[in-house]
Design an enzyme around this catalytic site. Structure first.
Site, PDB file in Angstrom:
ATOM      1  CE1 TYR A 153      -2.453 -14.706   5.396  1.00  0.00           C
ATOM      2  CE2 TYR A 153      -1.280 -16.796   5.183  1.00  0.00           C
ATOM      3  CZ  TYR A 153      -1.415 -15.541   5.755  1.00  0.00           C
ATOM      4  OH  TYR A 153      -0.477 -15.100   6.652  1.00  0.00           O
ATOM      5  CB  ILE A 210       7.755 -14.602   2.675  1.00  0.00           C
ATOM      6  CG1 ILE A 210       8.542 -13.408   3.222  1.00  0.00           C
ATOM      7  CG2 ILE A 210       6.272 -14.481   3.015  1.00  0.00           C
ATOM      8  CD1 ILE A 210       8.516 -13.267   4.740  1.00  0.00           C
ATOM      9  CB  SER A 223       7.893 -18.423   7.037  1.00  0.00           C
ATOM     10  OG  SER A 223       7.314 -17.357   6.308  1.00  0.00           O
ATOM     11  CD  GLU A 224       2.729 -16.531   5.770  1.00  0.00           C
ATOM     12  OE1 GLU A 224       1.686 -17.152   6.061  1.00  0.00           O
ATOM     13  OE2 GLU A 224       3.161 -15.584   6.446  1.00  0.00           O
ATOM     14  CB  VAL A 225       4.381 -23.601   2.926  1.00  0.00           C
ATOM     15  CG1 VAL A 225       4.048 -25.087   2.810  1.00  0.00           C
ATOM     16  CG2 VAL A 225       4.054 -22.904   1.605  1.00  0.00           C
TER      17      VAL A 225
END
Length: 271
Positions: free
Chosen positions: A124, A37, A40-42
């Protein structure tokens, strides 16, 4: 929740039941781990999903665990990152993997505050890992989530503060299905942008993204792209189609950030 909020929740879930993007790599069960995760978020920060998908797949095939990324030369990580932009994100992700591997003995933090201690992880991203990896109901906001709440609750308002939106995020948050609820919001928000237009100018936090062409970001990217294939002298870097002084300024910043290294007269990506 009041009646309007309950109708809103039903609208989001109804959309998700019909048009959920279940095919996204980071939504598959095997990828709902904190490292996956985080990657993917970065990658998704200020980058379109269509550009991230192939990069995420290749990245995870090569460095599928934090310890593998931590052991990789930074230069190789930067080469893999080409095409995503904002190369400092790659370095911070690599540093986070090193902290997890070397300082935390391979165990990812399981708390919001613990995640915030990792390099490059802000409010976030920490909340996203809590929601998507651990299914924890932490209030979070990003561009698609913001779009949804602006559309339904602040239709004709301007200068809407994220604090006001977060109050509604918390009130409507599904405590048992936080992971899927946020997926639903993001899918619905993406849909609204395509069908209703981008309403983020209503947000107090809205900041128009600067033009890429001719920007410092373009110069940084060009330097790193050239150094991805070979080490170069300053004279060779000056052949890039930008003002030499601007190239030098960004080169010095990249050196200070540790994204570029220098050996004698030649510049290269870190080994």
């Amino acid at each position: 929740m009041n009646q309007k909020e309950r109708r809103f929740v039903k609208t989001v879930w109804d959309f998700y039941s019909k048009k959920a993007r279940h095919d996204l790599q980071w939504r598959k069960k095997k990828h709902c781990k904190p490292y996956d995760i985080l990657v993917s978020e970065v990658m998704l920060q200020q980058t379109q999903v269509s550009r991230v998908e192939p990069k995420y797949r290749d990245f995870m095939m090569r460095w599928g665990m934090a310890r593998q990324l931590a052991a990789a030369p930074l230069g190789e990580v930067l080469r893999m990152w080409q095409g995503l932009g904002y190369n400092s994100r790659a370095k911070r992700l690599w540093e986070a993997a090193q902290v997890v591997t070397n300082d935390l003995k391979g165990t990812f933090p399981k708390t919001y505050d613990g995640l915030l201690d990792l390099p490059g992880v802000g409010p976030y991203t920490a909340g996203a890992v809590m929601a998507f990896a651990y299914n924890q109901a932490v209030p979070i906001i990003e561009t698609n989530i913001r779009t949804v709440y602006l559309h339904h609750f602040f239709k004709n308002q301007t200068d809407v503060d994220d604090k006001e939106i977060l109050k509604l995020v918390e009130k409507t948050l599904d405590r048992d299905r936080a992971r899927e609820w946020y997926w639903a919001l993001m899918d619905y928000g993406s849909h609204l942008k395509q069908t209703e237009g981008n309403n983020t100018t209503q947000s107090k936090q809205y900041a128009k993204q600067s033009t890429f062409k001719g920007s410092d970001r373009q110069i940084r990217g060009a330097i790193i792209r050239l150094l991805s294939s070979e080490s170069c002298t300053r004279k060779q870097l000056h052949k890039l189609p930008f003002d030499e002084l601007r190239v030098d300024a960004q080169l010095e910043k990249l050196l200070a950030e540790g994204i570029v290294s220098k050996e004698r007269t030649k510049f290269q990506l870190p080994t």
